[in-house]
Design a protein around this motif. Structure first.
Motif, PDB file in Angstrom:
ATOM      1  N   ALA A 255       9.533  -4.730  -2.156  1.00  0.00           N
ATOM      2  CA  ALA A 255      10.615  -3.660  -1.305  1.00  0.00           C
ATOM      3  C   ALA A 255       9.847  -3.188  -0.432  1.00  0.00           C
ATOM      4  O   ALA A 255       8.540  -2.847  -0.261  1.00  0.00           O
ATOM      5  N   ALA A 256      10.582  -2.860   0.732  1.00  0.00           N
ATOM      6  CA  ALA A 256      10.063  -2.347   2.118  1.00  0.00           C
ATOM      7  C   ALA A 256       9.603  -0.921   1.517  1.00  0.00           C
ATOM      8  O   ALA A 256      10.439  -0.027   0.983  1.00  0.00           O
ATOM      9  N   ALA A 257       8.528  -0.411   2.145  1.00  0.00           N
ATOM     10  CA  ALA A 257       8.129   1.044   1.920  1.00  0.00           C
ATOM     11  C   ALA A 257       7.114   1.299   3.038  1.00  0.00           C
ATOM     12  O   ALA A 257       6.075   0.690   2.895  1.00  0.00           O
ATOM     13  N   MET A 258       7.480   2.334   3.702  1.00  0.00           N
ATOM     14  CA  MET A 258       6.504   2.685   4.880  1.00  0.00           C
ATOM     15  C   MET A 258       5.977   4.044   4.849  1.00  0.00           C
ATOM     16  O   MET A 258       6.439   4.835   4.205  1.00  0.00           O
ATOM     17  N   CYS A 259       4.757   4.124   5.295  1.00  0.00           N
ATOM     18  CA  CYS A 259       4.103   5.442   5.186  1.00  0.00           C
ATOM     19  C   CYS A 259       2.913   5.136   5.952  1.00  0.00           C
ATOM     20  O   CYS A 259       2.408   4.082   6.634  1.00  0.00           O
ATOM     21  N   GLU A 260       1.951   6.222   6.196  1.00  0.00           N
ATOM     22  CA  GLU A 260       0.789   6.057   6.917  1.00  0.00           C
ATOM     23  C   GLU A 260      -0.349   5.402   5.861  1.00  0.00           C
ATOM     24  O   GLU A 260      -0.506   5.687   4.885  1.00  0.00           O
ATOM     25  N   ASN A 261      -0.775   4.239   6.367  1.00  0.00           N
ATOM     26  CA  ASN A 261      -1.573   3.287   5.524  1.00  0.00           C
ATOM     27  C   ASN A 261      -2.677   3.013   6.045  1.00  0.00           C
ATOM     28  O   ASN A 261      -3.017   2.886   7.477  1.00  0.00           O
TER      29      ASN A 261
ATOM     30  N   TRP B 104       0.859  -1.060  -0.306  1.00  0.00           N
ATOM     31  CA  TRP B 104       0.111  -0.033   0.127  1.00  0.00           C
ATOM     32  C   TRP B 104       0.862   1.483   0.135  1.00  0.00           C
ATOM     33  O   TRP B 104       0.384   2.175  -0.253  1.00  0.00           O
ATOM     34  N   CYS B 105       2.182   1.281   0.583  1.00  0.00           N
ATOM     35  CA  CYS B 105       2.895   2.458   0.536  1.00  0.00           C
ATOM     36  C   CYS B 105       3.877   2.588  -0.874  1.00  0.00           C
ATOM     37  O   CYS B 105       4.614   3.489  -1.103  1.00  0.00           O
ATOM     38  N   THR B 106       3.731   1.643  -1.691  1.00  0.00           N
ATOM     39  CA  THR B 106       4.615   1.608  -2.821  1.00  0.00           C
ATOM     40  C   THR B 106       3.966   2.728  -3.819  1.00  0.00           C
ATOM     41  O   THR B 106       2.778   2.586  -3.889  1.00  0.00           O
ATOM     42  N   LYS B 107       4.511   3.216  -4.616  1.00  0.00           N
ATOM     43  CA  LYS B 107       4.175   4.199  -5.460  1.00  0.00           C
ATOM     44  C   LYS B 107       3.196   3.492  -6.435  1.00  0.00           C
ATOM     45  O   LYS B 107       1.942   3.995  -6.729  1.00  0.00           O
ATOM     46  N   ASP B 108       3.694   2.530  -6.943  1.00  0.00           N
ATOM     47  CA  ASP B 108       3.183   1.554  -7.874  1.00  0.00           C
ATOM     48  C   ASP B 108       2.259   0.253  -7.213  1.00  0.00           C
ATOM     49  O   ASP B 108       2.638  -0.727  -7.079  1.00  0.00           O
ATOM     50  N   SER B 109       1.312   0.788  -6.261  1.00  0.00           N
ATOM     51  CA  SER B 109       0.522  -0.303  -5.364  1.00  0.00           C
ATOM     52  C   SER B 109       0.132  -1.584  -6.163  1.00  0.00           C
ATOM     53  O   SER B 109       0.104  -2.530  -5.825  1.00  0.00           O
ATOM     54  N   ARG B 110      -0.488  -1.042  -7.330  1.00  0.00           N
ATOM     55  CA  ARG B 110      -0.976  -2.463  -8.131  1.00  0.00           C
ATOM     56  C   ARG B 110       0.117  -3.233  -8.763  1.00  0.00           C
ATOM     57  O   ARG B 110       0.102  -4.579  -8.653  1.00  0.00           O
ATOM     58  N   GLY B 111       1.334  -2.664  -9.201  1.00  0.00           N
ATOM     59  CA  GLY B 111       2.289  -3.540  -9.497  1.00  0.00           C
ATOM     60  C   GLY B 111       2.992  -4.392  -8.209  1.00  0.00           C
ATOM     61  O   GLY B 111       3.323  -5.567  -8.533  1.00  0.00           O
ATOM     62  N   ALA B 112       2.908  -3.716  -7.190  1.00  0.00           N
ATOM     63  CA  ALA B 112       3.462  -4.448  -6.191  1.00  0.00           C
ATOM     64  C   ALA B 112       2.684  -5.429  -5.568  1.00  0.00           C
ATOM     65  O   ALA B 112       3.004  -6.616  -5.139  1.00  0.00           O
ATOM     66  N   LEU B 113       1.253  -5.371  -5.670  1.00  0.00           N
ATOM     67  CA  LEU B 113       0.327  -6.278  -5.476  1.00  0.00           C
ATOM     68  C   LEU B 113       0.401  -7.418  -6.320  1.00  0.00           C
ATOM     69  O   LEU B 113       0.136  -8.629  -6.040  1.00  0.00           O
ATOM     70  N   ASP B 114       0.491  -7.086  -7.726  1.00  0.00           N
ATOM     71  CA  ASP B 114       0.763  -8.156  -8.900  1.00  0.00           C
ATOM     72  C   ASP B 114       1.760  -9.106  -8.388  1.00  0.00           C
ATOM     73  O   ASP B 114       1.701 -10.298  -8.339  1.00  0.00           O
ATOM     74  N   ALA B 115       2.924  -8.380  -8.043  1.00  0.00           N
ATOM     75  CA  ALA B 115       4.082  -9.113  -7.516  1.00  0.00           C
ATOM     76  C   ALA B 115       3.991 -10.095  -6.300  1.00  0.00           C
ATOM     77  O   ALA B 115       4.506 -11.176  -6.284  1.00  0.00           O
ATOM     78  N   ALA B 116       3.351  -9.574  -5.530  1.00  0.00           N
ATOM     79  CA  ALA B 116       3.109 -10.288  -4.256  1.00  0.00           C
ATOM     80  C   ALA B 116       2.336 -11.400  -4.466  1.00  0.00           C
ATOM     81  O   ALA B 116       2.564 -12.714  -3.985  1.00  0.00           O
ATOM     82  N   LYS B 117       1.114 -11.343  -5.354  1.00  0.00           N
ATOM     83  CA  LYS B 117       0.291 -12.665  -5.777  1.00  0.00           C
ATOM     84  C   LYS B 117       1.005 -13.591  -6.630  1.00  0.00           C
ATOM     85  O   LYS B 117       0.690 -14.805  -6.618  1.00  0.00           O
ATOM     86  N   GLU B 118       2.131 -13.384  -7.143  1.00  0.00           N
ATOM     87  CA  GLU B 118       3.034 -14.098  -7.825  1.00  0.00           C
ATOM     88  C   GLU B 118       4.228 -14.817  -7.025  1.00  0.00           C
ATOM     89  O   GLU B 118       4.806 -15.400  -7.351  1.00  0.00           O
ATOM     90  N   GLY B 119       4.009 -14.470  -5.494  1.00  0.00           N
ATOM     91  CA  GLY B 119       4.949 -14.965  -4.704  1.00  0.00           C
ATOM     92  C   GLY B 119       6.340 -14.248  -4.599  1.00  0.00           C
ATOM     93  O   GLY B 119       7.360 -14.643  -4.113  1.00  0.00           O
ATOM     94  N   LYS B 120       6.501 -13.042  -5.368  1.00  0.00           N
ATOM     95  CA  LYS B 120       7.573 -12.109  -5.249  1.00  0.00           C
ATOM     96  C   LYS B 120       7.720 -11.424  -4.178  1.00  0.00           C
ATOM     97  O   LYS B 120       6.723 -10.936  -3.497  1.00  0.00           O
TER      98      LYS B 120
END
Length: 238
Positions: free
Chosen positions: A187-193, A168-184
């Motif tokens: 990268a760490a990214a912290m923010c108010e979420n 949720w804190c990554t600039k490209d949250s959709r891309g990060a979610l896609d990667a996580a769904k593939e088991g990838k």
């Protein structure tokens, strides 16, 4: 159908003489006290469609209690005149309102020719969540927009919870979610979420697993639904 009614007289919080009184502010305060004894936080209290019963929206879903606080009702209540579960019909408006207040914190996969919008509580490590995500093009192609909310099954502080914060804190949250769904790894990214608040909101809906699909009318469907099957349920409006 099982219904468990637990007598709570021994708590001594509300006198039996109040049994016939209409609930007021003071009596609602007693309901808060009563549910705190059960380690349940009360979000809202209202009269139920049953005489002498109040419905209590908590951090763990919807429960019912007698107005005098003598009885706590855990389980399903069937409205025989409508052949529907009272638990479901009373939760729907509450769910709709809570989701409306959170519409800016979702990760959305929008259909080009949008006909319906569903909200899905998800966890990247959940097998059926990945199956649903793999079918995303199928949902979008038949006009279903999917809005994701976070529900780390391991709870707050789990590895998945931290992973979802990163997503949720990554600039490209959709891309990060896609990667996580593939088991990838993401990268760490912290923010108010919103991960904590969404997880707690899901629990207040009675959700305990993922995926959990919320239809536009507030109906909660636990588990994976193939695109065509989900479309059929959306078209039925039930």
């Amino acid at each position: 159908m099982k219904k468990f009614v637990i007598a709570l007289c021994s708590l001594g919080l509300i006198a039996s003489a109040q049994a016939q009184q209409k609930p007021d502010g003071a009596q609602y305060e007693k309901v808060h006290q009563l549910f705190s004894q059960l380690n349940l936080s009360v979000n809202a209290v209202a009269d139920a469609p049953i005489d002498g019963i109040v419905q209590v929206f908590t951090n763990r879903g919807l429960f019912f209690a007698s107005q005098d606080g003598q009885y706590f009702i855990e389980g399903k209540i069937l409205d025989m005149s409508k052949r529907e579960l009272l638990n479901d019909s009373q939760m729907r408006p509450y769910i709709q309102q809570q989701l409306a207040d959170s519409k800016n914190d979702i990760i959305e996969y929008k259909a080009k020719d949008e006909k319906y919008v569903v909200n899905v509580f998800t966890d990247p490590s959940c097998g059926y969540c990945r199956k649903l995500h793999n079918d995303m093009q199928g949902y979008n192609d038949i006009g279903i927009t999917v809005r994701y909310l976070a529900f780390p099954r391991g709870g707050l502080g789990s590895d998945t919870y931290l992973q979802m914060q990163n997503i949720w804190c990554t600039k490209d949250s959709r891309g990060a979610l896609d990667a996580a769904k593939e088991g990838k790894k993401v990268a760490a990214a912290m923010c108010e979420n919103p991960v904590k608040s969404q997880y707690e909101m899901g629990q207040s809906f009675g959700i305990s697993g993922t995926p959990a699909i919320i239809l536009p009318n507030g109906r909660l469907i636990p588990g994976y639904q193939p695109p065509k099957q989900l479309l059929s349920q959306l078209e039925s409006g039930s």
